[in-house]
Design an enzyme around this catalytic site. Sequence first.
Site, PDB file in Angstrom:
ATOM      1  N   HIS A   1      -8.878   8.877   3.690  1.00  0.00           N
ATOM      2  CA  HIS A   1      -8.473   7.817   2.761  1.00  0.00           C
ATOM      3  C   HIS A   1      -8.734   8.328   1.350  1.00  0.00           C
ATOM      4  O   HIS A   1      -9.815   8.844   1.069  1.00  0.00           O
ATOM      5  CB  HIS A   1      -9.260   6.536   3.027  1.00  0.00           C
TER       6      HIS A   1
ATOM      7  N   ARG B   1      -0.452   8.410   9.501  1.00  0.00           N
ATOM      8  CA  ARG B   1      -0.257   6.960   9.704  1.00  0.00           C
ATOM      9  C   ARG B   1       0.096   6.263   8.394  1.00  0.00           C
ATOM     10  O   ARG B   1      -0.545   6.482   7.366  1.00  0.00           O
ATOM     11  CB  ARG B   1      -1.545   6.354  10.253  1.00  0.00           C
TER      12      ARG B   1
ATOM     13  N   GLU C   1       0.855  -1.196   0.000  1.00  0.00           N
ATOM     14  CA  GLU C   1       0.000   0.000   0.000  1.00  0.00           C
ATOM     15  C   GLU C   1       0.882   1.234   0.000  1.00  0.00           C
ATOM     16  O   GLU C   1       2.113   1.131   0.121  1.00  0.00           O
ATOM     17  CB  GLU C   1      -0.934  -0.021   1.227  1.00  0.00           C
TER      18      GLU C   1
ATOM     19  N   ARG D   1      -0.629   8.450   2.006  1.00  0.00           N
ATOM     20  CA  ARG D   1      -2.032   8.857   1.888  1.00  0.00           C
ATOM     21  C   ARG D   1      -2.278  10.352   1.887  1.00  0.00           C
ATOM     22  O   ARG D   1      -3.154  10.841   1.192  1.00  0.00           O
ATOM     23  CB  ARG D   1      -2.786   8.288   3.087  1.00  0.00           C
TER      24      ARG D   1
ATOM     25  N   HIS E   1     -11.084   8.945   7.580  1.00  0.00           N
ATOM     26  CA  HIS E   1     -10.830   7.517   7.713  1.00  0.00           C
ATOM     27  C   HIS E   1     -10.215   7.133   9.056  1.00  0.00           C
ATOM     28  O   HIS E   1     -10.586   6.127   9.643  1.00  0.00           O
ATOM     29  CB  HIS E   1      -9.881   7.115   6.580  1.00  0.00           C
TER      30      HIS E   1
HETATM   31  P1  FAD Z   1     -12.830  -0.349  16.897  1.00  0.00           P
HETATM   32  O1  FAD Z   1     -12.548  -1.559  16.145  1.00  0.00           O
HETATM   33  O2  FAD Z   1     -13.469   0.768  16.158  1.00  0.00           O
HETATM   34  O3  FAD Z   1     -13.738  -0.712  18.146  1.00  0.00           O
HETATM   35  C1  FAD Z   1     -14.295   0.313  18.948  1.00  0.00           C
HETATM   36  C2  FAD Z   1     -15.224  -0.304  19.947  1.00  0.00           C
HETATM   37  O4  FAD Z   1     -15.564   0.649  20.927  1.00  0.00           O
HETATM   38  C3  FAD Z   1     -16.540  -0.804  19.374  1.00  0.00           C
HETATM   39  O5  FAD Z   1     -16.843  -2.034  19.966  1.00  0.00           O
HETATM   40  C4  FAD Z   1     -17.546   0.247  19.835  1.00  0.00           C
HETATM   41  O6  FAD Z   1     -18.865  -0.228  19.993  1.00  0.00           O
HETATM   42  C5  FAD Z   1     -16.952   0.588  21.186  1.00  0.00           C
HETATM   43  N1  FAD Z   1     -17.397   1.875  21.720  1.00  0.00           N
HETATM   44  C6  FAD Z   1     -17.172   3.111  21.216  1.00  0.00           C
HETATM   45  N2  FAD Z   1     -17.750   4.041  22.019  1.00  0.00           N
HETATM   46  C7  FAD Z   1     -18.334   3.366  23.032  1.00  0.00           C
HETATM   47  C8  FAD Z   1     -19.099   3.738  24.170  1.00  0.00           C
HETATM   48  N3  FAD Z   1     -19.417   5.023  24.431  1.00  0.00           N
HETATM   49  N4  FAD Z   1     -19.560   2.779  24.995  1.00  0.00           N
HETATM   50  C9  FAD Z   1     -19.306   1.470  24.755  1.00  0.00           C
HETATM   51  N5  FAD Z   1     -18.584   1.053  23.701  1.00  0.00           N
HETATM   52  C10 FAD Z   1     -18.110   1.992  22.855  1.00  0.00           C
HETATM   53  N6  FAD Z   1      -6.220  -0.420   9.594  1.00  0.00           N
HETATM   54  C11 FAD Z   1      -5.244  -1.248   9.197  1.00  0.00           C
HETATM   55  O7  FAD Z   1      -4.236  -1.375   9.874  1.00  0.00           O
HETATM   56  N7  FAD Z   1      -5.391  -1.987   8.071  1.00  0.00           N
HETATM   57  C12 FAD Z   1      -6.491  -1.900   7.270  1.00  0.00           C
HETATM   58  O8  FAD Z   1      -6.591  -2.597   6.273  1.00  0.00           O
HETATM   59  C13 FAD Z   1      -7.511  -1.004   7.644  1.00  0.00           C
HETATM   60  N8  FAD Z   1      -8.599  -0.850   6.867  1.00  0.00           N
HETATM   61  C14 FAD Z   1      -9.627  -0.056   7.309  1.00  0.00           C
HETATM   62  C15 FAD Z   1     -10.789   0.029   6.558  1.00  0.00           C
HETATM   63  C16 FAD Z   1     -11.873   0.759   7.025  1.00  0.00           C
HETATM   64  C17 FAD Z   1     -13.131   0.843   6.208  1.00  0.00           C
HETATM   65  C18 FAD Z   1     -11.780   1.428   8.274  1.00  0.00           C
HETATM   66  C19 FAD Z   1     -12.937   2.218   8.795  1.00  0.00           C
HETATM   67  C20 FAD Z   1     -10.601   1.370   8.998  1.00  0.00           C
HETATM   68  C21 FAD Z   1      -9.518   0.639   8.529  1.00  0.00           C
HETATM   69  N9  FAD Z   1      -8.337   0.553   9.262  1.00  0.00           N
HETATM   70  C22 FAD Z   1      -7.340  -0.286   8.848  1.00  0.00           C
HETATM   71  C23 FAD Z   1      -8.230   1.169  10.575  1.00  0.00           C
HETATM   72  C24 FAD Z   1      -8.514   0.113  11.650  1.00  0.00           C
HETATM   73  O9  FAD Z   1      -9.530  -0.759  11.193  1.00  0.00           O
HETATM   74  C25 FAD Z   1      -8.933   0.732  12.955  1.00  0.00           C
HETATM   75  O10 FAD Z   1      -8.072   1.765  13.306  1.00  0.00           O
HETATM   76  C26 FAD Z   1      -8.924  -0.309  14.078  1.00  0.00           C
HETATM   77  O11 FAD Z   1      -9.681  -1.415  13.685  1.00  0.00           O
HETATM   78  C27 FAD Z   1      -9.459   0.289  15.356  1.00  0.00           C
HETATM   79  O12 FAD Z   1      -9.600  -0.738  16.299  1.00  0.00           O
HETATM   80  P2  FAD Z   1     -10.050  -0.379  17.773  1.00  0.00           P
HETATM   81  O13 FAD Z   1     -10.101  -1.660  18.508  1.00  0.00           O
HETATM   82  O14 FAD Z   1      -9.229   0.707  18.300  1.00  0.00           O
HETATM   83  O15 FAD Z   1     -11.526   0.236  17.596  1.00  0.00           O
HETATM   84  C1  SIN Z   2      -6.940   0.158   3.069  1.00  0.00           C
HETATM   85  O1  SIN Z   2      -7.152  -1.038   2.966  1.00  0.00           O
HETATM   86  O2  SIN Z   2      -6.671   0.912   2.132  1.00  0.00           O
HETATM   87  C2  SIN Z   2      -6.992   0.742   4.426  1.00  0.00           C
HETATM   88  C3  SIN Z   2      -5.761   0.417   5.125  1.00  0.00           C
HETATM   89  C4  SIN Z   2      -5.587   1.269   6.333  1.00  0.00           C
HETATM   90  O3  SIN Z   2      -6.408   2.116   6.636  1.00  0.00           O
HETATM   91  O4  SIN Z   2      -4.570   1.085   6.980  1.00  0.00           O
END
Ligand code: FAD
Ligand code: SIN
Length: 532
Positions: free
Chosen positions: A244, A387, A116, A291, A352
Amino acid sequence: MIQTDFLVIGSGIAGLTFAVKMARQFPDKTITILTKANTDETNTKYAQGGIAVVNDLEKDSFQKHIDDTLVAGDGLCNPEVVEIVVKEGPARVNEIIEWGAQFDKDPEGDYMRGKEGGHSEFRILHHKDITGFEIERALVEEARSHKNISIHNHWFVLDIITQHHLGHLVTKSTPDIECYGVYALNLQNYNIEKILSKVTVMAAGGVGQAYRTTTNPKIATGDGIAMAYRAKARIENMEFIQFHPTALYEAGVSPSFLITEAVRGDGAILRNKAGDAFMLQYDSRADLAPRDVVARAIDNEMKRTGTEHVYLDCTHMDPIKFKEHFPNIYAKCKSIGIDALEDYIPVAPAAHYCCGGIKTDQVGGTSIRHLYACGECASTGLHGANRLASNSLLEALVFAHRCGKDAAAKIDLLAFEERIPEWNALGTTEPQEMILITQSLKELQQVMSDYVGIVRNDVRLHRALNRLDLLHSETEELYRSSIVSPQLCELRNLITTAYLIVKSAQFRKESRGLHYNTDYPAKSELLQNIVL
Ligand code: FAD
Ligand code: SIN
């Protein structure tokens, strides 16, 4: 009232990883996960491209991954943290593989690696184009297999409990602020419960819903960051919101469906309205520049040609390989009448990822005692001003582990604070008009998209702050008089998050990484993080 040894807010990759680790190490201690939606409704579930990790030292090196991360971060990464994440990453990824997460392999049994923007090597492990779905599936299954983990779905965490709730004045300069647990709204019966914990981990994810166009699901409303800020934790680098470059353009659809950067890694080309490939005019790395560079270039092309989107051209790509690697994207495009192998895909940038967040040390500790943060809501120092793609899943794994290690060493020295009062809802009534909340949310998203997007300037930021001030005072009034609802709390949290983004952007008198201000187009000599 619930009492739990370890309290985890969020069931994405960060929260679940922490919970599983504690459950394995301490079968006799209790771990409670609170999540405001279904367990798997997280940003994690939607991750596409994969997880960046050096797992073949013959073809890649730690140093190259470190250098790529530092270059993308544009001078603001903490080099020690970068080294930690890159070097500890392979062991952490192997753990989730042991817990059942599957990444694609070639016929010889070697992992297939994608590329990427900003990566000098092919190093991104993936599960087709639904990597996050697979990781979340494996982690949820693993978490459910541990008897000492309780997952409470549809519990909305409202606030972190500190000495403030014992009647003490708590300000940013109060030494030794402590976290004793949280208040949470049980969405099944609308009771507000007091949950006492010895250790609390904030893993509540991102803030994408602060913008009109975002790849983030509806849950990404900045609750964790806003709660931590209210509790007087340090928040840093909020001006660095990553857009993104290639979200599928579908007018009026929210959230936007992502077209992973891995498609460009496999050879797709960005084209403007006239069909011209334009990225080389902006950067020698062309379509695979980091990005921030690609999103700004697209923004510029859209403004220059007066269009709402540009195109991603995959028509020259190998159809069999494309459908194998990107089946979900192919199917999604097909469902709206686009054959990704014959037609150009309309794409536009979308909010994003939040590079800043709750400031942590190298073990995920925040400025509040017994409160850790990991995942997207944390600012660990890895991402700096931008990032590197696919580094966030890796960061979440490494820091969930580090939080766990530190918390495990302390847990037996900690006790519950029994004097915490119940939530006080005196004087509040059922809100009469939900339209007030939904309309304010629309206004907020409009303000952030129009004035605090990819390109900023001082006048726009000033306007944004004025608009936010009004939204803030109206919403606080509603909050004081209304019985709490998740919609109202999310609006309030988004306003706080937006305020943190705008204030940080105003303090940064330069353009760096994801923050581009036309009034200060150059980088300043002074390297600093903005901490609020
Ligand atoms: P999340 O997975 O967002 O989990 C947050 C949790 O907190 C959820 O369960 C939610 O319900 C809970 N929560 C929030 N507020 C409250 C509240 N007030 N009370 C109770 N619960 C709450 N990153 C990469 O490294 N590679 C990728 O390929 C990639 N692709 C992506 C594609 C998309 C479409 C998106 C949106 C993001 C992508 N990212 C990628 C970024 C990555 O997915 C996220 O940064 C990461 O998954 C965040 O994980 P997390 O556990 O911090 O939060
Ligand atoms: C993507 O798959 O392009 C998202 C990857 C990322 O947010 O790190």
